[in-house]
Design a protein around this motif. Structure first.
Motif, PDB file in Angstrom:
ATOM      1  N   ASP A 265       0.337  -0.911  -0.038  1.00 34.84           N
ATOM      2  CA  ASP A 265      -0.205   0.272   0.071  1.00 34.84           C
ATOM      3  C   ASP A 265       1.413   1.426  -0.425  1.00 34.84           C
ATOM      4  N   VAL A 266       1.315   1.646  -1.379  1.00 31.26           N
ATOM      5  CA  VAL A 266       2.269   2.478  -1.503  1.00 31.26           C
ATOM      6  C   VAL A 266       1.740   3.274  -2.113  1.00 31.26           C
ATOM      7  N   ASP A 267       2.639   5.062  -1.839  1.00 32.15           N
ATOM      8  CA  ASP A 267       2.114   6.071  -3.580  1.00 32.15           C
ATOM      9  C   ASP A 267       3.044   5.628  -4.015  1.00 32.15           C
ATOM     10  N   TYR A 268       4.063   5.379  -4.109  1.00 31.92           N
ATOM     11  CA  TYR A 268       5.241   5.445  -5.337  1.00 31.92           C
ATOM     12  C   TYR A 268       6.224   4.272  -4.967  1.00 31.92           C
ATOM     13  N   VAL A 269       6.777   4.083  -6.756  1.00 31.20           N
ATOM     14  CA  VAL A 269       7.666   3.421  -6.008  1.00 31.20           C
ATOM     15  C   VAL A 269       8.513   4.030  -6.775  1.00 31.20           C
ATOM     16  N   VAL A 270       9.836   4.306  -5.879  1.00 30.58           N
ATOM     17  CA  VAL A 270      10.408   4.845  -6.647  1.00 30.58           C
ATOM     18  C   VAL A 270      12.091   4.271  -7.642  1.00 30.58           C
ATOM     19  N   THR A 271      12.704   5.305  -8.046  1.00 26.90           N
ATOM     20  CA  THR A 271      13.364   4.925  -9.195  1.00 26.90           C
ATOM     21  C   THR A 271      14.758   5.379  -8.385  1.00 26.90           C
ATOM     22  N   ASN A 272      16.196   5.089  -8.388  1.00 29.39           N
ATOM     23  CA  ASN A 272      17.478   6.529  -9.037  1.00 29.39           C
ATOM     24  C   ASN A 272      18.128   6.571  -9.772  1.00 29.39           C
TER      25      ASN A 272
END
Length: 454
Positions: A265-272
């Motif tokens: 349950d997350v707002d974003y899947v973050v990448t770098n």
């Protein structure tokens, strides 16, 4: 060399699998030509342009030419930077056509035994398995720390390697020990009241060879007010496979990643990493023909966001960041800019830092020549492109070149080394630079507090 039978099979596959509507969308207008590094650096050869490559694909589909070595050579010379897509008035998804054509050729030609062994090792046995990636990276660390590196350099043993690999060995980062790579966090609380709950896509190379950059990313997310979840079952994004003619393996990796993240349950899947992020955002295209996965892929893709976008959204650029005075320029990650459409946020963050004199590099959006493993398999063209990039960087007189993708970072470090600028210029990933700015601001605040209370 492909046989007549192999070419016949390839031609049938081209006719069955290539998107003819997409091929026909190309109006041959030439808007893509000035954006294509290989077209420019090849002396304006049409076969090394996006328009020319599409024409070759269409000719194979129409049965006008065979999918022979010349066609394969033209496709292999493409960086896959996709700078042609934003300028195309018809919106041709050139990258999708390129990946499909490469997959058809690679899956239907007989490779030599050494090539089969290398492809099997890299695509099937190494990158899909995080534990094996950690072990392989740890072996590199043993080489770096045990004295073997110094011995190899001192005795000239490295001369047995191709010059491109010798140059690459010089600029590889010092990698962490196996124990450090095993002890990775799976959940991090936010600093202060949580503003977002995010999942972090840690990647394969990023969480091994570039582990400190991943640590910096997670720290920045915490400081920005994010609770961070790092699922253990995630794996390689599949970009190397998708770009290298191993589409089925890319699909398997995509499904594993979707499963790893979809219940969170997350707002974003973050990448770098621009290359990883871009491939993740196209899982919906990769799995569009699989009924069980197409909608799940769309849901996953909708949550992908680059770290710079998240930080700007959470006003991280207003935190009073500070570094020692320096001239900074920014080299775009092609896939971050051309596929993920992220170019303003990194610049906004850099310009917000006290002590930074930001100077825009001419053609900052032109590929640096890294392009996955392109700088290894096509070293001559890659170095031509890199040399031009370094000329543009030198014109800014920057002492710091910032980028947002591991391949770009290594390529710019290589360019600095080749240009003899190692004592004056450095290349750094944007999250590492931002963390420097956070720590410098904290030091300055502490120094000011001590001054006032002493």
């Amino acid at each position: 060399m492909t046989t007549e039978k192999e070419r016949a099979i390839m031609q049938t596959e081209f006719q069955k699998r290539m998107d003819e509507d997409e091929l026909m969308n190309c109006m041959r207008c030439g808007f893509c030509l000035p954006t294509c590094p290989t077209y420019i650096e090849s002396g304006f050869q049409e076969s090394h342009s996006p328009r020319g490559r599409i024409a070759l694909m269409k000719a194979v589909v129409d049965g006008l030419i065979d999918p022979d070595e010349d066609v394969e050579r033209s496709l292999n010379m493409c960086l896959g930077c996709r700078a042609c897509e934003p300028v195309c008035p018809s919106g041709v998804r050139y990258g999708h056509l390129l990946e499909e054509a490469r997959d058809i050729i690679q899956q239907n030609k007989k490779h030599s035994f050494p090539v089969r062994v290398v492809r099997k090792l890299v695509f099937d046995e190494l990158f899909p398995y995080p534990k094996r990636m950690r072990i392989a990276t740890a072996l590199l660390g043993v080489y770096q720390r045990s004295g073997l590196r110094s011995f190899a350099r001192r005795t000239g043993l490295l001369k047995v390697l191709p010059s491109s690999l010798r140059d690459m060995e010089k600029i590889l980062p010092d990698v962490p020990a196996l124990k450090e790579m095993k002890e990775r966090p799976r959940h991090l609380a936010s600093e202060g009241a949580p503003k977002r709950r995010v999942a972090f896509f840690s990647g394969c190379l990023m969480d091994t060879m570039f582990m400190p950059t991943n640590d910096a990313t997670m720290r920045l997310l915490q400081l920005a007010g994010c609770e961070v979840i790092i699922p253990e079952s995630q794996t390689c994004c599949g970009a190397l496979h998708g770009h290298g003619g191993e589409k089925q393996k890319a699909k398997e990796l995509a499904k594993q990643n979707i499963q790893a993240f979809e219940q969170l349950d997350v707002d974003y899947v973050v990448t770098n990493a621009g290359g990883c992020g871009a491939f993740l955002t196209e899982y919906d295209h990769l799995l569009k023909d699989e009924a069980e996965w197409s909608e799940r892929a769309k849901t996953f893709v909708a949550k992908i966001k680059d770290i710079s976008e998240v930080l700007v959204e959470l006003d991280f650029h207003k935190k009073g960041l500070k570094v020692k005075p320096q001239v900074v320029t920014y080299q775009d990650s092609c896939h971050l800019r051309n596929v993920m459409k992220t170019s303003a946020s990194p610049r906004k963050l850099l310009r917000s830092i006290q002590g930074v004199e930001f100077r825009e590099m001419k053609d900052a959006d032109r590929c640096c020549g890294s392009a996955g493993i392109y700088n290894i398999v096509e070293p001559e063209m890659s170095m031509q492109i890199l040399d031009y990039k370094m000329e543009m960087a030198k014109q800014t007189k920057a002492s710091t070149i910032v980028t947002a993708n591991p391949g770009c970072l290594l390529q710019m470090k290589l360019g600095i080394e080749r240009a003899g600028l190692s004592n004056r210029v450095r290349a750094v990933h944007i999250v590492d630079f931002l963390l420097e700015a956070v720590e410098r601001a904290q030091e300055a605040e502490h120094e000011e507090h001590v001054r006032k209370t002493s």
